[in-house]
Write an enzyme that holds these catalytic residues in place. Structure first.
Site, PDB file in Angstrom:
ATOM      1  N   HIS A 173      14.013 -27.315 -13.140  1.00 47.63           N
ATOM      2  CA  HIS A 173      14.710 -27.444 -11.861  1.00 47.63           C
ATOM      3  C   HIS A 173      14.863 -26.135 -11.114  1.00 47.63           C
ATOM      4  CE1 HIS A 173      17.948 -29.496  -9.335  1.00 47.63           C
ATOM      5  NE2 HIS A 173      16.938 -30.338  -9.345  1.00 47.63           N
ATOM      6  N   LYS A 175      14.127 -23.020  -8.600  1.00 48.86           N
ATOM      7  CA  LYS A 175      13.508 -22.861  -7.283  1.00 48.86           C
ATOM      8  C   LYS A 175      13.479 -21.369  -6.962  1.00 48.86           C
ATOM      9  CE  LYS A 175      15.757 -27.073  -6.814  1.00 48.86           C
ATOM     10  NZ  LYS A 175      17.140 -27.534  -7.125  1.00 48.86           N
ATOM     11  N   ASP A 180       4.564 -10.001  -5.549  1.00 44.52           N
ATOM     12  CA  ASP A 180       4.136  -8.640  -5.900  1.00 44.52           C
ATOM     13  C   ASP A 180       5.130  -7.932  -6.805  1.00 44.52           C
ATOM     14  OD1 ASP A 180       1.720  -8.700  -4.415  1.00 44.52           O
ATOM     15  OD2 ASP A 180       2.845  -8.315  -2.577  1.00 44.52           O
TER      16      ASP A 180
END
Length: 230
Positions: A173, A175, A180
């Site tokens: 779950h 996010k 870089d």
């Protein structure tokens, strides 16, 4: 860190005293997976200077210095290339997909994505474009959501982006994404049109290494963990 391989790549790119776009991509691939800790950066900079020193014997010094400058920039991008301060974004209202897409458009080497689902074609297109530019993109996502109607995950996998899924009865779950190894995106925001247009969501951007390092460690741990299930 395979220093012999990196030395060989340095020597190959020094041959014509310039770091072409294709050589930058090849060198980035060799460096991918190398944790850019202060110690490793010091080792790589010292190695670059050692290789550059061999070029002062037979060509004008400024040409070798130009090559060395390009290598150092690749190893340590300038501060203006990263986000020093924190940005906050909210939906609906802010143009969150455009801001996320812009991060893929300006990525130089790697993007590690760890998100529950991807169904917003605007973001998916930016991911695909970054991959085609030679940026190494890795995606971790939830197995239950990756095959949903409207999911862009399989399309991204089909063009060669490596995708790993959790393959468990529980949800992956997270996010977040790391660009870089210098810019962290994290928050409640799902990469979906619903999140952009209807849901009350948020994400922040930060260049603070105190945040980036634990998120990178979590990504790397999940990447290895899910290797056995994909």
């Amino acid at each position: 860190m395979d220093l012999d391989q990196i030395r060989y790549q340095f020597e190959q790119t020094l041959d014509d005293r310039r770091l072409s776009r294709s050589e930058k991509r090849a060198l980035s691939r060799v460096l991918d997976g190398v944790a850019l800790t202060p110690h490793n950066l010091s080792v790589l900079r010292r190695l670059a200077f050692e290789v550059a020193a061999t070029g002062f014997n037979d060509v004008p010094a400024r040409e070798t210095l130009g090559w060395l400058e390009d290598v150092i920039k690749l190893l340590v991008p300038s501060p203006e290339d990263s986000i020093a301060d924190v940005e906050s974004h909210f939906s609906p209202g802010d143009d969150c997909p455009t801001r996320i897409a812009s991060l893929f458009q300006t990525a130089k080497r790697t993007v590690d994505v760890c998100v529950f689902t991807i169904t917003d074609n605007r973001i998916a297109s930016a991911i695909a474009d970054a991959h085609r530019r030679g940026i190494l993109v890795r995606i971790i996502t939830d197995d239950d959501k990756s095959f949903d109607a409207g999911s862009d995950v399989e399309r991204l996998a089909s063009i060669g982006i490596e995708v790993r899924r959790d393959r468990s009865p529980y949800h992956m779950h997270h996010k977040f994404a790391i660009f870089d190894q210098q810019t962290l995106l994290t928050g409640s925001y799902n990469w979906t049109r619903g999140a952009a247009e209807y849901n009350e969501e948020n994400f922040i951007l930060s260049g603070d290494l105190r945040l980036i390092k634990p998120f990178q460690a979590t990504f790397d741990q999940l990447w290895q963990q899910f290797a056995a299930t994909n």
